[in-house]
Structure formats: C-alpha cells, structure tokens
Design a protein around this motif. Structure first.
Motif, PDB file in Angstrom:
ATOM      1  N   PRO A 135       0.834  -1.199   0.000  1.00  0.00           N
ATOM      2  CA  PRO A 135       0.000   0.000   0.000  1.00  0.00           C
ATOM      3  C   PRO A 135       0.875   1.258   0.000  1.00  0.00           C
ATOM      4  N   PRO A 136       0.364   2.354  -0.542  1.00  0.00           N
ATOM      5  CA  PRO A 136       1.136   3.606  -0.463  1.00  0.00           C
ATOM      6  C   PRO A 136       1.519   3.886   0.993  1.00  0.00           C
ATOM      7  N   HIS A 137       2.765   4.342   1.175  1.00  0.00           N
ATOM      8  CA  HIS A 137       3.288   4.558   2.520  1.00  0.00           C
ATOM      9  C   HIS A 137       4.322   5.682   2.493  1.00  0.00           C
ATOM     10  N   ARG A 138       4.725   6.103   3.674  1.00  0.00           N
ATOM     11  CA  ARG A 138       5.734   7.155   3.837  1.00  0.00           C
ATOM     12  C   ARG A 138       6.896   6.607   4.653  1.00  0.00           C
ATOM     13  N   THR A 139       8.125   6.928   4.249  1.00  0.00           N
ATOM     14  CA  THR A 139       9.308   6.567   5.013  1.00  0.00           C
ATOM     15  C   THR A 139      10.059   7.852   5.369  1.00  0.00           C
ATOM     16  N   PRO A 140      10.667   7.907   6.547  1.00  0.00           N
ATOM     17  CA  PRO A 140      11.311   9.153   6.954  1.00  0.00           C
ATOM     18  C   PRO A 140      12.697   9.384   6.338  1.00  0.00           C
ATOM     19  N   TRP A 141      13.145   8.532   5.436  1.00  0.00           N
ATOM     20  CA  TRP A 141      14.455   8.703   4.795  1.00  0.00           C
ATOM     21  C   TRP A 141      14.281   8.899   3.291  1.00  0.00           C
ATOM     22  N   PRO A 142      15.177   9.671   2.678  1.00  0.00           N
ATOM     23  CA  PRO A 142      15.144   9.821   1.219  1.00  0.00           C
ATOM     24  C   PRO A 142      15.761   8.588   0.561  1.00  0.00           C
ATOM     25  N   VAL A 184       6.057   3.739 -10.382  1.00  0.00           N
ATOM     26  CA  VAL A 184       6.193   4.280  -9.038  1.00  0.00           C
ATOM     27  C   VAL A 184       5.118   5.341  -8.856  1.00  0.00           C
ATOM     28  N   PHE A 185       4.288   5.130  -7.858  1.00  0.00           N
ATOM     29  CA  PHE A 185       3.291   6.114  -7.455  1.00  0.00           C
ATOM     30  C   PHE A 185       3.974   7.003  -6.438  1.00  0.00           C
ATOM     31  N   LEU A 186       4.080   8.294  -6.730  1.00  0.00           N
ATOM     32  CA  LEU A 186       4.780   9.233  -5.851  1.00  0.00           C
ATOM     33  C   LEU A 186       3.951  10.491  -5.707  1.00  0.00           C
ATOM     34  N   GLU A 187       3.430  10.703  -4.507  1.00  0.00           N
ATOM     35  CA  GLU A 187       2.656  11.909  -4.189  1.00  0.00           C
ATOM     36  C   GLU A 187       1.568  12.190  -5.238  1.00  0.00           C
ATOM     37  N   LEU A 194       4.488  10.190   0.046  1.00  0.00           N
ATOM     38  CA  LEU A 194       3.611   9.036  -0.131  1.00  0.00           C
ATOM     39  C   LEU A 194       4.009   8.327  -1.422  1.00  0.00           C
ATOM     40  N   HIS A 195       4.315   7.018  -1.324  1.00  0.00           N
ATOM     41  CA  HIS A 195       4.803   6.297  -2.501  1.00  0.00           C
ATOM     42  C   HIS A 195       4.570   4.789  -2.386  1.00  0.00           C
ATOM     43  N   THR A 196       4.640   4.119  -3.524  1.00  0.00           N
ATOM     44  CA  THR A 196       4.691   2.667  -3.634  1.00  0.00           C
ATOM     45  C   THR A 196       5.127   2.353  -5.054  1.00  0.00           C
ATOM     46  N   PHE A 197       5.356   1.063  -5.346  1.00  0.00           N
ATOM     47  CA  PHE A 197       5.670   0.681  -6.718  1.00  0.00           C
ATOM     48  C   PHE A 197       4.878  -0.556  -7.108  1.00  0.00           C
ATOM     49  N   THR A 198       4.630  -0.680  -8.409  1.00  0.00           N
ATOM     50  CA  THR A 198       3.939  -1.822  -8.998  1.00  0.00           C
ATOM     51  C   THR A 198       4.807  -2.369 -10.112  1.00  0.00           C
ATOM     52  N   VAL A 199       4.960  -3.683 -10.162  1.00  0.00           N
ATOM     53  CA  VAL A 199       5.783  -4.342 -11.171  1.00  0.00           C
ATOM     54  C   VAL A 199       4.916  -4.650 -12.391  1.00  0.00           C
ATOM     55  N   GLU A 236       4.932  -5.723  11.642  1.00  0.00           N
ATOM     56  CA  GLU A 236       5.014  -5.019  12.927  1.00  0.00           C
ATOM     57  C   GLU A 236       6.235  -4.097  12.974  1.00  0.00           C
ATOM     58  N   ALA A 237       7.167  -4.272  12.036  1.00  0.00           N
ATOM     59  CA  ALA A 237       8.353  -3.418  11.967  1.00  0.00           C
ATOM     60  C   ALA A 237       8.024  -1.997  11.503  1.00  0.00           C
ATOM     61  N   LEU A 238       6.907  -1.813  10.809  1.00  0.00           N
ATOM     62  CA  LEU A 238       6.593  -0.501  10.218  1.00  0.00           C
ATOM     63  C   LEU A 238       6.676   0.633  11.228  1.00  0.00           C
ATOM     64  N   SER A 239       5.945   0.529  12.304  1.00  0.00           N
ATOM     65  CA  SER A 239       5.866   1.639  13.255  1.00  0.00           C
ATOM     66  C   SER A 239       7.200   1.878  13.981  1.00  0.00           C
ATOM     67  N   ARG A 240       7.992   0.841  14.154  1.00  0.00           N
ATOM     68  CA  ARG A 240       9.280   1.017  14.843  1.00  0.00           C
ATOM     69  C   ARG A 240      10.264   1.867  14.037  1.00  0.00           C
ATOM     70  N   HIS A 241      10.013   2.017  12.732  1.00  0.00           N
ATOM     71  CA  HIS A 241      10.938   2.745  11.880  1.00  0.00           C
ATOM     72  C   HIS A 241      10.311   4.012  11.272  1.00  0.00           C
ATOM     73  N   GLY A 242       9.160   4.415  11.793  1.00  0.00           N
ATOM     74  CA  GLY A 242       8.529   5.637  11.333  1.00  0.00           C
ATOM     75  C   GLY A 242       7.859   5.505   9.977  1.00  0.00           C
ATOM     76  N   VAL A 243       7.585   4.273   9.544  1.00  0.00           N
ATOM     77  CA  VAL A 243       6.903   4.058   8.265  1.00  0.00           C
ATOM     78  C   VAL A 243       5.416   4.123   8.530  1.00  0.00           C
ATOM     79  N   SER A 244       4.718   4.946   7.776  1.00  0.00           N
ATOM     80  CA  SER A 244       3.275   5.116   7.984  1.00  0.00           C
ATOM     81  C   SER A 244       2.538   4.938   6.665  1.00  0.00           C
ATOM     82  N   ARG A 245       1.281   4.573   6.780  1.00  0.00           N
ATOM     83  CA  ARG A 245       0.443   4.367   5.585  1.00  0.00           C
ATOM     84  C   ARG A 245      -0.532   5.503   5.441  1.00  0.00           C
TER      85      ARG A 245
END
Length: 129
Positions: free
Chosen positions: A45-52, A64-67, A86-91, A120-129
């Motif tokens: 699903p589209p999500h956000r990561t705190p790193w570039p 790539v779906f980006l913003e 906000l991003h994700t990718f589809t093959v 469950e790792a998502l929230s520990r690394h600041g990844v949000s949907r």
C-alpha cells in the motif's frame, strides 16, 4: 568496501528479495545500496518513510506512485523519493530488478526488521500508511 556478484546479505520482505550490496557499516553510516528483486504481485500500500531514497531500474518495468503521480520506469530510469513522500511501486513485467540507494542507515535497519518480524516493523521505523 566492494561487493561482487553473489555477495551481500539477502533479506526477504513481503514484496521483494533484498540484497544488501553496501551497508551503512561499509560506508561509515553515510549511505546504503540495495539490489531489489520484486515479482509481479500485489503492491505494498502507499506509505511514507522518513528517509530519502533513489530507485534505478536494471531489468523489467515498474510504475512508481509518488505523491499522487504515476511514473513508468524502464531499465536505465531513476526516480528520487523525498523523505515522508507518499509512494509505492507496482511491477509491470514478470519481475523487476532495481537498485535502491538511501542516505544514512535507516533503510537497512528497516529491511532487516521487516525481514525478521514482518509488518510489525513498520511503526518502529517511522513508516506510515
């Protein structure tokens, strides 16, 4: 530090196989480089990561779906994804292989946690949907 074909830590995440080509330990924490092999399957699903990060396509095609915009990428194409975008990718082909480059060491820590512990790792690394 140098890695050659067949070297690198392999991680399995829900939508891809990740090979760590250069880790943060290899670069003094400056950056990381990953080889991503993703099959055509349901996209994350589209999500956000705190790193570039930057994707560079080696084989196959992906979108790539980006913003809110869709970008079609083929071999040789690259795209920059800013932090918290906000991003994700589809093959679009049977599989796609691309490089993912990230500043710092956060992406590698996330991939390792995701590979070991699932979503469950998502929230520990600041990844949000």
């Amino acid at each position: 530090m140098m890695t050659t074909t067949g070297e690198g830590e392999e991680l399995s995440v829900p939508d891809a196989k990740i090979t760590v080509r250069l880790s943060g330990k290899d670069t003094g924490g400056a950056c990381e480089l990953f080889e991503v092999d993703a099959p055509r399957d349901e996209a994350a699903p589209p999500h956000r990561t705190p790193w570039p990060k930057v994707y560079y396509v080696l084989h196959g095609r992906m979108a790539v779906f980006l913003e809110g915009e869709l970008h079609d990428l083929s071999p040789g194409d690259a795209i920059a994804i800013p932090p918290d975008a906000l991003h994700t990718f589809t093959v679009h082909t049977p599989s796609v292989q691309f490089l993912a480059f990230a500043v710092g060491e956060r992406m590698g820590a996330f991939f390792r946690d995701l590979s070991s512990n699932g979503l469950e790792a998502l929230s520990r690394h600041g990844v949000s949907r």
